[in-house]
Design a protein around this motif. Sequence first.
Motif, mmCIF file in Angstrom:
data_model
loop_
_atom_site.group_PDB
_atom_site.id
_atom_site.type_symbol
_atom_site.label_atom_id
_atom_site.label_comp_id
_atom_site.label_asym_id
_atom_site.label_seq_id
_atom_site.Cartn_x
_atom_site.Cartn_y
_atom_site.Cartn_z
ATOM 1 N N SER A 66 0.830 -1.200 0.000
ATOM 2 C CA SER A 66 0.000 0.000 0.000
ATOM 3 C C SER A 66 0.868 1.255 0.000
ATOM 4 O O SER A 66 0.613 2.209 -0.752
ATOM 5 C CB SER A 66 -0.917 -0.016 1.217
ATOM 6 O OG SER A 66 -1.615 1.190 1.341
ATOM 7 N N GLN A 107 3.936 1.524 -1.073
ATOM 8 C CA GLN A 107 4.620 1.634 -2.359
ATOM 9 C C GLN A 107 3.670 2.147 -3.449
ATOM 10 O O GLN A 107 4.074 2.944 -4.298
ATOM 11 C CB GLN A 107 5.213 0.280 -2.771
ATOM 12 C CG GLN A 107 6.349 -0.197 -1.908
ATOM 13 C CD GLN A 107 7.614 0.619 -2.077
ATOM 14 O OE1 GLN A 107 7.765 1.335 -3.044
ATOM 15 N NE2 GLN A 107 8.507 0.514 -1.123
ATOM 16 N N SER A 108 2.423 1.703 -3.421
ATOM 17 C CA SER A 108 1.476 2.186 -4.436
ATOM 18 C C SER A 108 1.175 3.671 -4.223
ATOM 19 O O SER A 108 1.069 4.430 -5.198
ATOM 20 C CB SER A 108 0.195 1.353 -4.426
ATOM 21 O OG SER A 108 -0.486 1.523 -3.207
ATOM 22 N N ASP A 109 1.040 4.104 -2.952
ATOM 23 C CA ASP A 109 0.847 5.531 -2.683
ATOM 24 C C ASP A 109 2.052 6.336 -3.151
ATOM 25 O O ASP A 109 1.914 7.420 -3.727
ATOM 26 C CB ASP A 109 0.618 5.776 -1.190
ATOM 27 C CG ASP A 109 -0.716 5.246 -0.704
ATOM 28 O OD1 ASP A 109 -1.586 4.952 -1.555
ATOM 29 O OD2 ASP A 109 -0.892 5.115 0.530
ATOM 30 N N GLU A 144 1.931 6.662 -6.903
ATOM 31 C CA GLU A 144 0.952 7.672 -7.313
ATOM 32 C C GLU A 144 1.519 9.076 -7.118
ATOM 33 O O GLU A 144 1.339 9.953 -7.973
ATOM 34 C CB GLU A 144 -0.342 7.511 -6.522
ATOM 35 C CG GLU A 144 -1.160 6.312 -6.921
ATOM 36 C CD GLU A 144 -2.411 6.162 -6.065
ATOM 37 O OE1 GLU A 144 -2.823 7.152 -5.419
ATOM 38 O OE2 GLU A 144 -2.977 5.062 -6.041
#
Length: 128
Positions: A70, A72-74, A77
Amino acid sequence: MMSFIGTSQDLVPKVQQIGNEKHYCFTILQSREIAKLLELGKYNDSLVSSLSLANQRFELLIQKKDSIISFQSDKLENYSMVQQNNDKTIFLLEERLARQEKKVKRGKLHKILLAVSLVALGTLVISN
């Protein structure tokens, strides 16, 4: 020295003290009965507790992995937003530079036209 297979009447083993260590001695019938009970799961408390502890550890690892994913995805983005903002800024700066170059070219043209008109006006004044 005595054999490790001692004689005992029921499932209670015969305890032998060899050196400083205790040894529990069962007959073959007792060993078979204990094996059957173990297969049925009667004495699996230690296995259950160790497996439940391992299961809890795996769940914690999964939670940690999910939180890292989570994060890493933030982060990804945010980096893509930064990249988009940089692209927009570069585009706006290029437009501004193009407008300034047009102004410089117009200024040169105006100076050339002014110089030509001054030369023409000067020659008219001198010729009159």
